[in-house]
Design a protein around this motif. Structure first.
Motif, short mmCIF file in Angstrom:
data_model
loop_
_atom_site.label_atom_id
_atom_site.label_comp_id
_atom_site.label_asym_id
_atom_site.label_seq_id
_atom_site.Cartn_x
_atom_site.Cartn_y
_atom_site.Cartn_z
N ALA A 66 38.46 26.43 16.81
CA ALA A 66 38.98 25.66 15.68
C ALA A 66 37.93 25.52 14.58
N LEU A 67 36.67 25.38 14.97
CA LEU A 67 35.60 25.29 13.96
C LEU A 67 35.53 26.57 13.12
N ALA A 68 35.68 27.71 13.78
CA ALA A 68 35.68 28.97 13.03
C ALA A 68 36.86 29.03 12.06
N LEU A 69 38.03 28.60 12.50
CA LEU A 69 39.20 28.60 11.62
C LEU A 69 39.05 27.60 10.48
N ILE A 70 38.43 26.48 10.75
CA ILE A 70 38.20 25.50 9.68
C ILE A 70 37.31 26.10 8.60
N GLY A 71 36.29 26.85 9.03
CA GLY A 71 35.43 27.54 8.06
C GLY A 71 36.21 28.53 7.22
N VAL A 72 37.08 29.30 7.85
CA VAL A 72 37.92 30.25 7.12
C VAL A 72 38.85 29.51 6.16
N ALA A 73 39.40 28.39 6.62
CA ALA A 73 40.31 27.61 5.76
C ALA A 73 39.59 27.12 4.51
N PHE A 74 38.37 26.63 4.65
CA PHE A 74 37.63 26.16 3.48
C PHE A 74 37.30 27.31 2.54
N ILE A 75 36.91 28.44 3.09
CA ILE A 75 36.56 29.60 2.24
C ILE A 75 37.78 30.09 1.48
N THR A 76 38.92 30.21 2.16
CA THR A 76 40.11 30.75 1.50
C THR A 76 40.75 29.76 0.54
N ARG A 77 40.42 28.49 0.64
CA ARG A 77 40.97 27.50 -0.30
C ARG A 77 40.17 27.44 -1.60
N GLY A 78 39.04 28.14 -1.66
CA GLY A 78 38.22 28.15 -2.86
C GLY A 78 38.89 28.92 -3.99
N SER A 79 38.36 28.72 -5.18
CA SER A 79 38.96 29.38 -6.35
C SER A 79 38.57 30.86 -6.45
N ALA A 80 37.41 31.24 -5.96
CA ALA A 80 36.97 32.63 -6.09
C ALA A 80 37.90 33.61 -5.37
N PRO A 81 38.27 33.37 -4.11
CA PRO A 81 39.19 34.32 -3.47
C PRO A 81 40.57 34.34 -4.13
N ARG A 82 41.04 33.17 -4.56
CA ARG A 82 42.35 33.13 -5.22
C ARG A 82 42.33 33.91 -6.53
N ASN A 83 41.27 33.76 -7.30
CA ASN A 83 41.18 34.44 -8.59
C ASN A 83 40.93 35.93 -8.45
N ALA A 84 40.44 36.37 -7.31
CA ALA A 84 40.16 37.79 -7.11
C ALA A 84 41.43 38.59 -6.85
N LEU A 85 42.49 37.92 -6.43
CA LEU A 85 43.74 38.62 -6.13
C LEU A 85 44.70 38.55 -7.31
N PRO A 86 45.52 39.58 -7.48
CA PRO A 86 46.49 39.54 -8.57
C PRO A 86 47.53 38.45 -8.32
N LYS A 87 47.96 37.86 -9.41
CA LYS A 87 48.99 36.84 -9.29
C LYS A 87 50.33 37.52 -9.06
N GLY A 88 51.25 36.78 -8.50
CA GLY A 88 52.58 37.30 -8.27
C GLY A 88 53.32 37.47 -9.58
N LEU A 89 54.56 37.89 -9.52
CA LEU A 89 55.37 38.11 -10.70
C LEU A 89 55.50 36.84 -11.54
N ARG A 90 55.66 35.72 -10.87
CA ARG A 90 55.79 34.45 -11.58
C ARG A 90 54.51 34.14 -12.36
N GLY A 91 53.35 34.35 -11.72
CA GLY A 91 52.09 34.12 -12.41
C GLY A 91 51.90 35.07 -13.58
N LEU A 92 52.37 36.31 -13.43
CA LEU A 92 52.26 37.28 -14.50
C LEU A 92 53.14 36.87 -15.68
N ILE A 93 54.34 36.37 -15.43
CA ILE A 93 55.24 35.92 -16.50
C ILE A 93 54.60 34.75 -17.25
N VAL A 94 54.02 33.82 -16.53
CA VAL A 94 53.37 32.67 -17.17
C VAL A 94 52.19 33.13 -18.00
N GLN A 95 51.40 34.08 -17.47
CA GLN A 95 50.26 34.59 -18.20
C GLN A 95 50.70 35.31 -19.49
#
Length: 102
Positions: A66-95
């Motif tokens: 669980a500690l390992a998964l908690i670490g992954v959860a914190f890392i993936t909740r950061g803004s850097a990984p989210r911003n590195a991936l393309p947004k979905g169609l909805r995000g593209l329309i808003v952009q």
């Protein structure tokens, strides 16, 4: 107790594939990995806190996982990984709507 271990063994290839697809840039796979990293630690802690449900050594091993998964959860909740991936169609329309370009 052993059912959880068997289920984890069974879903390991699925999690591996989701992680590989997320690394390739799949936003939906990334979202699934984010969810799967956040939910199981809560369930593991909740189940292991019930006295007598599983042996202490097994609860300890579950806590380490669980500690390992908690670490992954914190890392993936950061803004850097989210911003590195393309947004979905909805995000593209808003952009496009914000910039006013096609």
């Amino acid at each position: 107790m052993w059912i959880r271990a068997a289920v984890l063994l069974a879903i390991a290839p699925v999690l591996s594939r989701l992680t590989a697809r997320a690394a390739e840039g799949s936003r939906s796979s990334f979202d699934r990995v984010r969810t799967l990293a956040a939910v199981p630690p809560v369930a593991i802690i909740g189940v292991d806190l019930n006295p007598g449900l599983c042996p202490t050594w097994y609860a300890g091993m579950q806590a380490v996982g669980a500690l390992a998964l908690i670490g992954v959860a914190f890392i993936t909740r950061g803004s850097a990984p989210r911003n590195a991936l393309p947004k979905g169609l909805r995000g593209l329309i808003v952009q496009v709507a914000r910039t006013g370009t096609d």
